[in-house]
Motif scaffolding. Structure first.
Motif, mmCIF file in Angstrom:
data_model
loop_
_atom_site.group_PDB
_atom_site.id
_atom_site.type_symbol
_atom_site.label_atom_id
_atom_site.label_comp_id
_atom_site.label_asym_id
_atom_site.label_seq_id
_atom_site.Cartn_x
_atom_site.Cartn_y
_atom_site.Cartn_z
ATOM 1 N N TYR A 258 1.074 -1.249 0.230
ATOM 2 C CA TYR A 258 0.088 -0.311 0.195
ATOM 3 C C TYR A 258 0.692 1.164 0.452
ATOM 4 O O TYR A 258 0.039 2.796 -0.079
ATOM 5 C CB TYR A 258 -1.106 -0.273 0.795
ATOM 6 N N ARG A 259 2.518 1.344 -0.024
ATOM 7 C CA ARG A 259 3.262 2.934 -0.082
ATOM 8 C C ARG A 259 3.377 2.225 -1.294
ATOM 9 O O ARG A 259 4.087 3.278 -2.208
ATOM 10 C CB ARG A 259 4.165 2.178 0.787
ATOM 11 N N GLY A 260 3.282 1.524 -1.931
ATOM 12 C CA GLY A 260 2.668 1.597 -3.720
ATOM 13 C C GLY A 260 3.188 2.997 -4.460
ATOM 14 O O GLY A 260 1.878 3.790 -4.035
ATOM 15 N N THR A 261 3.331 3.150 -5.844
ATOM 16 C CA THR A 261 3.014 4.288 -5.964
ATOM 17 C C THR A 261 1.376 4.428 -6.785
ATOM 18 O O THR A 261 0.925 5.453 -6.115
ATOM 19 C CB THR A 261 3.531 4.853 -7.719
ATOM 20 N N VAL A 262 0.724 3.033 -7.458
ATOM 21 C CA VAL A 262 -0.101 3.128 -7.924
ATOM 22 C C VAL A 262 -1.092 3.109 -6.462
ATOM 23 O O VAL A 262 -2.862 4.622 -6.538
ATOM 24 C CB VAL A 262 -0.713 1.407 -8.458
ATOM 25 N N PRO A 263 -1.379 2.532 -5.604
ATOM 26 C CA PRO A 263 -1.909 3.063 -4.374
ATOM 27 C C PRO A 263 -2.112 4.135 -3.872
ATOM 28 O O PRO A 263 -3.275 4.523 -3.725
ATOM 29 C CB PRO A 263 -1.791 1.905 -2.969
ATOM 30 N N GLN A 264 -1.053 4.928 -3.571
ATOM 31 C CA GLN A 264 -0.787 6.286 -3.295
ATOM 32 C C GLN A 264 -1.840 7.369 -4.088
ATOM 33 O O GLN A 264 -1.973 8.184 -3.823
ATOM 34 C CB GLN A 264 1.124 6.580 -3.309
ATOM 35 N N MET A 265 -1.081 7.106 -4.990
ATOM 36 C CA MET A 265 -1.650 7.760 -6.146
ATOM 37 C C MET A 265 -3.758 7.665 -6.067
ATOM 38 O O MET A 265 -4.413 8.946 -6.190
ATOM 39 C CB MET A 265 -2.053 7.362 -8.074
ATOM 40 N N ALA A 266 -4.740 6.138 -5.833
ATOM 41 C CA ALA A 266 -5.864 6.190 -5.560
ATOM 42 C C ALA A 266 -6.105 7.139 -4.556
ATOM 43 O O ALA A 266 -7.259 7.501 -4.354
ATOM 44 C CB ALA A 266 -6.206 4.449 -5.255
ATOM 45 N N MET A 267 -5.111 6.930 -3.181
ATOM 46 C CA MET A 267 -5.875 7.441 -2.470
ATOM 47 C C MET A 267 -5.557 9.611 -2.176
ATOM 48 O O MET A 267 -6.334 9.853 -1.922
ATOM 49 C CB MET A 267 -4.426 7.291 -0.921
ATOM 50 N N ALA A 268 -4.509 9.359 -2.928
ATOM 51 C CA ALA A 268 -4.096 10.804 -3.493
ATOM 52 C C ALA A 268 -5.252 11.508 -4.150
ATOM 53 O O ALA A 268 -5.620 12.828 -4.087
ATOM 54 C CB ALA A 268 -2.669 11.518 -3.682
ATOM 55 N N GLY A 269 -5.322 10.775 -5.485
ATOM 56 C CA GLY A 269 -6.995 11.324 -6.156
ATOM 57 C C GLY A 269 -7.762 11.221 -5.257
ATOM 58 O O GLY A 269 -8.669 12.522 -5.700
ATOM 59 N N HIS B 188 13.260 7.838 -0.890
ATOM 60 C CA HIS B 188 13.511 9.127 -0.825
ATOM 61 C C HIS B 188 12.884 9.533 -2.352
ATOM 62 O O HIS B 188 13.691 10.694 -3.150
ATOM 63 C CB HIS B 188 15.471 9.503 -1.029
ATOM 64 N N GLU B 189 12.194 8.530 -3.187
ATOM 65 C CA GLU B 189 12.310 9.282 -4.154
ATOM 66 C C GLU B 189 10.707 9.054 -4.341
ATOM 67 O O GLU B 189 10.155 8.909 -5.349
ATOM 68 C CB GLU B 189 11.844 7.992 -5.145
ATOM 69 N N TRP B 190 10.425 11.371 -4.251
ATOM 70 C CA TRP B 190 9.315 10.885 -4.093
ATOM 71 C C TRP B 190 9.518 12.551 -4.956
ATOM 72 O O TRP B 190 7.871 13.030 -4.934
ATOM 73 C CB TRP B 190 9.290 12.652 -2.694
ATOM 74 N N TRP B 191 9.928 12.873 -5.366
ATOM 75 C CA TRP B 191 9.661 13.280 -6.692
ATOM 76 C C TRP B 191 8.912 13.878 -7.881
ATOM 77 O O TRP B 191 7.743 14.578 -7.737
ATOM 78 C CB TRP B 191 10.982 14.053 -7.927
ATOM 79 N N TRP B 192 8.577 12.127 -8.306
ATOM 80 C CA TRP B 192 8.102 12.167 -9.209
ATOM 81 C C TRP B 192 6.513 11.025 -9.044
ATOM 82 O O TRP B 192 5.278 12.132 -9.281
ATOM 83 C CB TRP B 192 8.171 10.579 -10.217
ATOM 84 N N ARG B 193 7.135 10.337 -7.853
ATOM 85 C CA ARG B 193 5.447 10.217 -6.826
ATOM 86 C C ARG B 193 4.118 11.734 -6.862
ATOM 87 O O ARG B 193 3.800 11.570 -6.901
ATOM 88 C CB ARG B 193 5.613 9.525 -4.950
ATOM 89 N N SER B 194 5.344 12.560 -6.230
ATOM 90 C CA SER B 194 4.138 14.130 -5.953
ATOM 91 C C SER B 194 3.800 14.048 -6.699
ATOM 92 O O SER B 194 2.787 14.667 -6.737
ATOM 93 C CB SER B 194 5.750 14.803 -4.920
ATOM 94 N N PHE B 195 4.233 14.224 -7.794
ATOM 95 C CA PHE B 195 3.354 14.592 -9.650
ATOM 96 C C PHE B 195 1.708 14.034 -9.957
ATOM 97 O O PHE B 195 1.208 14.099 -9.842
ATOM 98 C CB PHE B 195 4.477 14.570 -10.269
ATOM 99 N N LEU B 196 2.736 12.429 -9.684
ATOM 100 C CA LEU B 196 1.752 11.603 -10.006
ATOM 101 C C LEU B 196 0.235 11.674 -9.040
ATOM 102 O O LEU B 196 -0.439 12.123 -9.701
ATOM 103 C CB LEU B 196 2.524 9.842 -10.078
ATOM 104 N N CYS B 197 1.168 11.683 -7.377
ATOM 105 C CA CYS B 197 -0.310 11.454 -6.495
ATOM 106 C C CYS B 197 -0.706 13.146 -6.755
ATOM 107 O O CYS B 197 -2.728 12.783 -6.669
ATOM 108 C CB CYS B 197 0.549 11.824 -5.188
#
Length: 553
Positions: A407-418, A476-485
């Motif tokens: 649940y800390r992966g990119t896709v679950p985080q995007m689902a939570m963020a959107g 620490h790879e938050w750059w793309w993650r913050s944009f995608l979220c």
């Protein structure tokens, strides 16, 4: 003397019938020259055969006589079943009316009767020498039976009555601008805003707890660790201070996305500014589309400047390729989608197909305005010599990211963020969709602007919160993650398109389906870039703040 002008819109109006000469003779179909925005909107105006001379009344004036063939009767009956209606303009005032009715006295559908209205009554209100209001009503007693497939003789007629009114000319559009301000509409709009505000309050309260309690405890803990045991192993987000400002992968694409998002954000603000000062008054036909094209072209310099500046800050060298990527990132998919959908419209001989002259105008705008401004902005950004502000030094080699739960992966985080930003705007989305695709009037731009501000706040806050948890987990790879979220709300809006198409709209057929999902994909992609930029900018401010507040070796 003024002649009524009728609109032809292949998607929903009487255009199919008008174009084939069923509703009126082709002798009266004189094309009206339209502005750029009207053409982009799919409107093709023709002069209707109704002559409404000022203060000249007419009683049962004949328009034309026609013998309808079996095929024409079937097409009219199909239009009546689908609730087709006509839309005309007189002195820029809109008029609507249904072309027929269905008599459902029989219980069985086979017993239904279908009728075509053949007599229109025009009631025109005037003040001195100005037309103030016009209404069109169909005569329920003057009907043509379309139930059976047989030839029918029909004579279309119209009646004109002139009445004086005291309403001033300046207020003649109020009738249309207040349609979306009716009490039951306003009640839903305000419920939408209250719902959004509750979401914002809950989220800000949640984030306040994080920032004031958790971060305060972190700062105290890290300060105590430094004073007591210098060689104590660091944990949490401080542990990755040497990697948190390491430049992201595909930095040229990242900078281009940031530039395009900034341009779209600026475009949205300008559109809201024009709407709030009353430029897009009801039935200023095509003004919105014209503004979108012109402002997008004029703001391309912002995209070039932002992208080139950030790319150079990230120590990028091939800034020309970056500028090319910036110019194509949003325009490329939009151009490909347009080419496909315009081809579909041409095949269907629909009015949504843009004429060659209009396409040439858009190409010239892109060539002579958009591209030069993009290049000039890129050159200015390259020469700005700005440096990336990082409060801590970056180590030579990156740390390994520890294994994290799914649940800390990119896709679950995007689902939570959107989800949260979408929940703040979904009620208002219906009115936007009804305005864009249902051709209804939308005038409460002030409420829409409030909802837009709430959307930005929620997007920024939820992205910051998820980034904090990501850094705490030593990722620490938050750059793309913050944009995608941040941009994931655009995906939720596109998912809402599926619901709207099947549950709320009456669209059908390949053309309407492709137009709806094609252009909505471009709009949602634009939202993705714009909100992604907002999420990243907010997160960058947050990350700089917390790492500036601690001492790192």
């Amino acid at each position: 003397m003024r002649r009524i002008t009728g609109t032809r819109r292949e998607m929903w109006s009487l255009s199919t019938l008008t174009r084939s000469g069923l509703f009126t003779t082709r002798d009266h179909m004189k094309e009206k020259k339209e502005a750029l925005g009207e053409v982009l909107n799919g409107d093709r105006l023709v002069s209707a055969p109704y002559r409404l001379d000022f203060q000249k009344e007419k009683e049962s004036e004949a328009v034309c006589k026609k013998k309808l063939t079996k095929e024409e009767v079937a097409r009219f009956r199909s239009a009546v079943i689908k609730d087709y209606y006509f839309q005309m303009y007189y002195d820029d005032l809109p008029i609507w009316g249904f072309i027929g009715k269905v008599d459902k006295e029989g219980k069985d559908p086979s017993d239904y009767k279908y009728f075509l209205y053949k007599h229109i009554h025009f009631d025109v209100f005037y003040n001195k020498d100005r037309v103030i209001e016009i209404n069109a009503r169909t005569d329920p007693n003057s009907l043509v039976d379309l139930t059976e497939d047989k030839e029918v003789d029909v004579e279309f007629m119209y009646t004109v009555k002139w009445k004086e009114t005291s309403t001033p000319f300046e207020k003649r559009m109020d009738k249309y601008s207040q349609s979306s301000s009716l009490p039951h509409h306003l009640e839903i709009h305000w419920f939408s805003i209250i719902n959004s505000c509750v979401t914002v309050l809950l989220l800000t309260g949640f984030l306040a707890t994080i920032l004031m309690r958790v971060l305060k405890n972190d700062f105290v803990k890290y300060a105590h660790d430094e004073e007591s045991v210098d060689d104590q192993e660091e944990t949490g987000w401080k542990y990755i201070h040497g990697d948190v400002f390491r430049y992201p992968k595909y930095k040229s694409l990242f900078a281009a996305a940031l530039g395009s998002g900034t341009q779209l954000f600026t475009l949205t603000l300008f559109i809201f500014l024009l709407a709030l000062v009353g430029v897009f008054y009801p039935y200023n036909r095509g003004a919105l589309f014209t503004a979108l094209v012109v402002i997008y072209a004029l703001t391309s310099g912002i995209a070039g400047y932002t992208s080139a500046t950030f790319y150079c800050q990230l120590e990028g060298t091939n800034w020309v390729r970056n500028l090319l990527l910036t110019g194509c990132l949003f325009c490329g998919p939009l151009f490909l989608t347009f080419c496909f959908l315009n081809t579909v419209a041409i095949v269907y001989t629909a009015t949504a197909a843009l004429p060659f002259g209009t396409i040439l105008v858009i190409v010239l705008i892109w060539t002579l305005v958009t591209s030069p401004l993009l290049v000039l902005g890129g050159i200015a950004g390259k020469n700005s010599k700005a440096e990336f502000q990082a409060p801590v030094r970056t180590t030579k080699y990156p740390r390994e990211i520890p294994p994290l739960p799914w649940y800390r992966g990119t896709v679950p985080q995007m689902a939570m963020a959107g989800f949260l930003p979408f929940s703040a705007i979904y009620i208002e989305l219906y009115y936007i969709f009804a305005s864009v695709w249902g051709h209804r009037i939308y005038t409460i731009y002030s409420i829409l602007f409030i909802v837009f501000i709430i959307l930005l706040i929620v997007t920024a806050f939820i992205t910051v919160a998820l980034t904090y948890f990501q850094l705490t987990a030593e990722d620490h790879e938050w750059w793309w993650r913050s944009f995608l979220c941040g941009g994931s709300t655009g995906l939720f809006i596109y998912a809402y398109c599926l619901y709207y198409y099947y549950a709320r709209s009456d669209m059908s057929g390949f053309m309407q389906t492709s137009f709806f999902f094609g252009y909505m994909a471009c709009i949602c992609y634009g939202f993705f870039l714009m909100l992604g930029m907002v999420g990243f900018r907010a997160t960058l401010l947050f990350v700089r703040h917390i790492y500036r507040s601690i001492k790192c070796e």
